[in-house]
Scaffold this motif. Structure first.
Motif, mmCIF file in Angstrom:
data_model
loop_
_atom_site.group_PDB
_atom_site.id
_atom_site.type_symbol
_atom_site.label_atom_id
_atom_site.label_comp_id
_atom_site.label_asym_id
_atom_site.label_seq_id
_atom_site.Cartn_x
_atom_site.Cartn_y
_atom_site.Cartn_z
ATOM 1 N N THR A 95 1.431 -5.967 9.688
ATOM 2 C CA THR A 95 2.754 -5.402 9.972
ATOM 3 C C THR A 95 3.876 -6.091 9.204
ATOM 4 O OG1 THR A 95 2.762 -6.793 11.931
ATOM 5 C CG2 THR A 95 2.219 -4.480 12.253
ATOM 6 N N GLN A 96 3.599 -7.281 8.663
ATOM 7 C CA GLN A 96 4.655 -7.941 7.877
ATOM 8 C C GLN A 96 4.998 -7.145 6.615
ATOM 9 O OE1 GLN A 96 1.624 -9.101 8.566
ATOM 10 N NE2 GLN A 96 0.909 -10.641 7.107
ATOM 11 N N LEU A 97 4.097 -6.218 6.208
ATOM 12 C CA LEU A 97 4.404 -5.376 5.052
ATOM 13 C C LEU A 97 5.563 -4.432 5.355
ATOM 14 C CD1 LEU A 97 0.866 -4.445 3.646
ATOM 15 C CD2 LEU A 97 2.479 -6.155 2.800
ATOM 16 N N ASP A 98 5.828 -4.205 6.654
ATOM 17 C CA ASP A 98 6.941 -3.339 7.019
ATOM 18 C C ASP A 98 8.269 -3.913 6.531
ATOM 19 O OD1 ASP A 98 4.856 -2.062 8.197
ATOM 20 O OD2 ASP A 98 5.478 -2.445 10.264
ATOM 21 N N ASP A 99 8.298 -5.252 6.294
ATOM 22 C CA ASP A 99 9.516 -5.870 5.757
ATOM 23 C C ASP A 99 9.889 -5.300 4.394
ATOM 24 O OD1 ASP A 99 9.404 -7.402 7.999
ATOM 25 O OD2 ASP A 99 8.900 -9.278 6.996
ATOM 26 N N LEU A 100 8.951 -4.633 3.733
ATOM 27 C CA LEU A 100 9.253 -4.069 2.414
ATOM 28 C C LEU A 100 10.105 -2.808 2.530
ATOM 29 C CD1 LEU A 100 5.788 -4.634 0.705
ATOM 30 C CD2 LEU A 100 7.965 -5.650 -0.018
ATOM 31 N N GLY A 101 10.317 -2.345 3.751
ATOM 32 C CA GLY A 101 11.210 -1.197 3.964
ATOM 33 C C GLY A 101 10.701 0.037 3.237
ATOM 34 N N ASP A 102 11.588 0.680 2.483
ATOM 35 C CA ASP A 102 11.235 1.919 1.787
ATOM 36 C C ASP A 102 10.111 1.698 0.776
ATOM 37 O OD1 ASP A 102 13.281 3.112 3.186
ATOM 38 O OD2 ASP A 102 14.743 2.870 1.572
ATOM 39 N N ALA A 103 9.921 0.460 0.338
ATOM 40 C CA ALA A 103 8.895 0.181 -0.664
ATOM 41 C C ALA A 103 7.576 -0.272 -0.032
ATOM 42 C CB ALA A 103 9.404 -0.878 -1.642
ATOM 43 N N PRO A 121 -5.330 -0.944 -14.191
ATOM 44 C CA PRO A 121 -4.081 -1.713 -14.094
ATOM 45 C C PRO A 121 -3.163 -1.387 -15.261
ATOM 46 C CG PRO A 121 -5.823 -3.106 -14.977
ATOM 47 C CD PRO A 121 -6.449 -1.767 -14.689
ATOM 48 N N THR A 122 -1.873 -1.314 -14.991
ATOM 49 C CA THR A 122 -0.877 -1.170 -16.069
ATOM 50 C C THR A 122 0.140 -2.275 -15.874
ATOM 51 O OG1 THR A 122 0.575 0.228 -14.749
ATOM 52 C CG2 THR A 122 -1.131 1.343 -16.043
ATOM 53 N N ARG A 123 0.942 -2.517 -16.903
ATOM 54 C CA ARG A 123 1.926 -3.590 -16.819
ATOM 55 C C ARG A 123 2.872 -3.427 -15.622
ATOM 56 N NH1 ARG A 123 3.511 -7.698 -19.959
ATOM 57 N NH2 ARG A 123 5.737 -8.161 -19.840
ATOM 58 N N PRO A 124 3.459 -2.209 -15.444
ATOM 59 C CA PRO A 124 4.345 -2.067 -14.281
ATOM 60 C C PRO A 124 3.627 -2.288 -12.952
ATOM 61 C CG PRO A 124 4.528 -0.163 -15.760
ATOM 62 C CD PRO A 124 3.411 -1.007 -16.275
ATOM 63 N N ARG A 125 2.347 -1.922 -12.910
ATOM 64 C CA ARG A 125 1.628 -2.067 -11.638
ATOM 65 C C ARG A 125 1.499 -3.534 -11.214
ATOM 66 N NH1 ARG A 125 -2.938 2.800 -12.068
ATOM 67 N NH2 ARG A 125 -1.427 4.417 -11.508
ATOM 68 N N PHE A 126 1.354 -4.433 -12.195
ATOM 69 C CA PHE A 126 1.285 -5.860 -11.841
ATOM 70 C C PHE A 126 2.563 -6.291 -11.131
ATOM 71 C CE2 PHE A 126 -1.971 -5.942 -15.220
ATOM 72 C CZ PHE A 126 -2.992 -6.527 -14.491
ATOM 73 N N LEU A 127 3.692 -5.821 -11.649
ATOM 74 C CA LEU A 127 4.976 -6.217 -11.054
ATOM 75 C C LEU A 127 5.149 -5.600 -9.669
ATOM 76 C CD1 LEU A 127 7.225 -5.993 -14.245
ATOM 77 C CD2 LEU A 127 6.251 -8.023 -13.168
ATOM 78 N N VAL A 128 4.752 -4.311 -9.529
ATOM 79 C CA VAL A 128 4.862 -3.636 -8.235
ATOM 80 C C VAL A 128 3.941 -4.312 -7.225
ATOM 81 C CG1 VAL A 128 4.298 -1.488 -7.048
ATOM 82 C CG2 VAL A 128 5.579 -1.416 -9.204
ATOM 83 N N ARG A 129 2.766 -4.695 -7.682
ATOM 84 C CA ARG A 129 1.787 -5.356 -6.833
ATOM 85 C C ARG A 129 2.326 -6.682 -6.286
ATOM 86 N NH1 ARG A 129 -2.288 -8.856 -8.966
ATOM 87 N NH2 ARG A 129 -0.555 -9.455 -10.313
ATOM 88 N N ASN A 130 3.110 -7.394 -7.113
ATOM 89 C CA ASN A 130 3.589 -8.719 -6.718
ATOM 90 C C ASN A 130 4.366 -8.710 -5.397
ATOM 91 O OD1 ASN A 130 2.427 -9.823 -8.960
ATOM 92 N ND2 ASN A 130 4.315 -9.863 -10.186
ATOM 93 N N ARG A 131 5.063 -7.582 -5.104
ATOM 94 C CA ARG A 131 5.840 -7.549 -3.859
ATOM 95 C C ARG A 131 4.907 -7.606 -2.643
ATOM 96 N NH1 ARG A 131 4.261 -2.562 -4.068
ATOM 97 N NH2 ARG A 131 4.713 -1.008 -2.470
ATOM 98 N N VAL A 132 3.676 -7.085 -2.814
ATOM 99 C CA VAL A 132 2.718 -7.098 -1.700
ATOM 100 C C VAL A 132 2.183 -8.514 -1.478
ATOM 101 C CG1 VAL A 132 0.518 -6.174 -0.857
ATOM 102 C CG2 VAL A 132 2.132 -4.678 -2.054
ATOM 103 N N ILE A 133 1.921 -9.225 -2.565
ATOM 104 C CA ILE A 133 1.482 -10.624 -2.445
ATOM 105 C C ILE A 133 2.533 -11.420 -1.677
ATOM 106 C CG2 ILE A 133 1.036 -12.753 -3.735
ATOM 107 C CD1 ILE A 133 -0.211 -11.100 -5.931
#
Lengths: 403, 403
Positions: free
Chosen positions: B111-119, B232-244
């Motif tokens: 549930t801590q992923l909910d902190d990402l809000g719209d993302a 994997p694509t370059r943008p996906r690495f950056l988008v993925r980082n928010r989940v980490i």
């Protein structure tokens, strides 16, 4: 090379200070207050007579009361008196060894030492070509572990060399390890370096640094609060550290274990409102644990380059001047004679020392001394045809934006 | 190994999410808001029909106006619709590969992923024995340079191993260098480790990590926002980082150059009010420059040991819980089923899994899953005779004093 005593430092007061420097241990706050109360000459008289001014004694009793310790002024005075020796002997020994005495009020006295308050040195013995006051106008202390690693030695030397190349004086303690690397790096950078010892300036501790100290005397200055011949003791190293911290605008700890002399210097620097900086290192090495502790606790700023150090210690004169009004002007720290010499240096081309001396109305020796100091402080620079002003952008640019 | 869907996650909603995960790129805030507005099933219907609810469209136009960009909802919807593919194909591929889908509302949803809000991720594919929610209750992200030095690799492995040995899950990105060292260290410490990929969980990127990912699936879990087969694509690495960053209580940057993906994760961690930490290193290495920058700027706390990391990330449950009242109770984060299993575990001696299952009134598979999660979160520990409660001192002591 004796510095001309400044106005207000009569010869008998200087001589009295030399006697007191042998009688009280450096940093003794009671002696500091006694000198502040009645001047060194009367302080010496009273101590030798064995009785202090009753008003002073009453005030000391109050101070002792407030701090909850027993006042034992009588025994203290007796101990001081017992250590009396003819100051002319120290003066002669110093002079024969090539050292000079610098006392408060002298033109070479670094006034930032006054921040030490009651623990201000009674005087300093100095041996070396650099003018201590000028050299320390733009100075940074670099300190650290004796048992430094190759990484620490490399970093200390590199930082010191870059600071020195940019006109900053490096102050350190002349010890093995980080201290020695800092001095050596500074020597390579061209600016003076100041070694602050815990023994007489005629002593060589550690023994292996005889050559290093010789070069420092040539391109900087070796200073000490203790009379010629004095040996280093453990407490003296700690007492000495407050002078390293007070002389400079900031202290950089390059490597330090969790319990170390370098952290003692760091504590002094923080207490004196000087900038405290620490260099990070591998977390796998004990020698960086003290640095990381300082950074983690927020006591020290993490620095990784000479640029970052200079960004922090900022522009000339504004840190150590106690109450500056209006925009900080670097020249404010200079005395009249030096200002006249500075006015005589051309902005373009260059002028020889003799021409500058005539223009400024000072003798050649004075001109040489002033120009050396002005160069160390970054005001002037040597060129093929003598001296010229250094562009003030170099000096002041950072001060306007860096803080 | 399919997780039982929690209450309120009907099968058609899960299937709709799978479709949407392929249609919108992970982290797409507009899609995030659309799902929040009308649920995944209606969102999918509207997108496939080619027209969104007019109230939603009006609200999006407002948001676009406020941020000064042109709203192009029609084109966006068309692009989403064009990427539609039968979600049952993804579900079948995932199942065949051994992966499971975790969506908001599932008992395994962190549930801590909910902190990402719209993302917030629309869903996560997971492959591995660890329960993602339990594993991440006490988790720390360790990230850093692909081009790590031996020092960085050693430090990452050591930190991860110690954190893991003390019951903390290490989250990282499965990349070369620091990421791999962190996962390997964590595996050695005995707790689960979570690899968050920028490609489908059935893909192996980098190729050389096939064996590493296999072990992570055995002792942890591999997760991804992208459907099976995704590259994997370059943008996906950056988008993925928010989940980490969002999964864990704090992010430790071990080595990072001044421009690096690790600093991107660091920015996410700071933005999510997670603890941000950086490990110092030699100032002579570019690989530590990003860490020193974070420390110097005050964005990250300088950490040099697992103890210091744990001191910071503190006690269980109190960081990620949004509005906790009264003293933080670690059990608050557990669902009913897991609480029943926990109640059935003895404090002394030990009880076998089957005995615990009967006592808790759950089937054996559920008991195994819950016990694994409880062990990962530090509530229970395996003993010779099965399972027993872990002493709560270990869990809660730091929470009371460490912050």
């Amino acid at each position: 090379m004796e510095t001309t005593p400044g106005a207000g430092t009569p010869e008998d007061e200087r001589t009295a200070r030399v006697a007191l420097m042998r009688m009280a241990e450096a940093g003794d706050a009671v002696m500091g207050r006694l000198i502040a109360w009645c001047g060194p000459r009367r302080a010496l008289e009273q101590v030798r007579r064995g009785s202090l001014d009753s008003d002073f004694a009453a005030k000391e009793a109050e101070i002792a009361d407030r701090s909850g310790r027993r006042s034992d002024l009588t025994r203290m005075v007796a101990a001081w008196a017992a250590r009396y020796a003819d100051p002319h002997a120290d003066l002669a020994t110093g002079r024969e060894g090539g050292a000079r005495l610098i006392v408060p009020g002298d033109s070479e006295w670094p006034t930032q030492l006054d921040d030490l308050g009651d623990a201000r040195p009674f005087g300093l013995w100095a041996d070396g070509r650099a003018n201590l006051r000028f050299a320390c106008l733009r100075s940074v202390a670099i300190v650290g572990a004796r048992a430094a690693t190759p990484y620490g030695v490399q970093v200390a030397a590199q930082l010191a060399s870059e600071l020195s190349a940019r006109g900053w004086t490096v102050v350190s303690g002349g010890a093995y390890g980080i201290d020695a690397a800092a001095h050596r790096g500074a020597l390579g950078g061209g600016s003076p370096t100041v070694a602050t010892l815990a023994c007489g300036v005629d002593q060589c501790y550690p023994r292996a640094h005889e050559d290093l100290f010789r070069v420092i005397r040539f391109q900087g200055v070796v200073v000490s609060e203790w009379p010629p011949g004095a040996h280093p003791t453990r407490p003296r190293f700690l007492v000495r550290n407050r002078v390293i911290a007070a002389l400079s605008r900031g202290t950089v700890v390059v490597q330090a274990a969790l319990r170390s002399g370098a952290l003692n210097t760091a504590t002094h620097a923080a207490g004196l409102n000087r900038h405290l900086m620490a260099v990070p290192g591998p977390i796998t090495a004990e020698t960086s644990e003290g640095c990381h502790m300082l950074i983690r606790s927020g006591k020290a700023v993490c620095v990784t380059s000479a640029d970052e150090v200079i960004d922090l210690v900022g522009s000339l004169g504004d840190d150590l001047a106690p109450e500056r009004r209006g925009p900080a002007r670097p020249r404010d720290g200079l005395n009249d004679e030096t200002l006249r010499v500075l006015e005589a240096v051309p902005a373009r081309g260059g002028a020889g020392t003799a021409v500058i001396a005539v223009e400024a109305g000072v003798d050649l020796t004075t001109a040489i001394g002033c120009l050396g100091g002005l160069a160390a402080a970054g005001f002037v620079e040597p060129v093929d045809r003598g001296w010229r002003l250094r562009r003030q952008d170099d000096l002041r640019g950072r001060g306007d934006h860096g803080r």
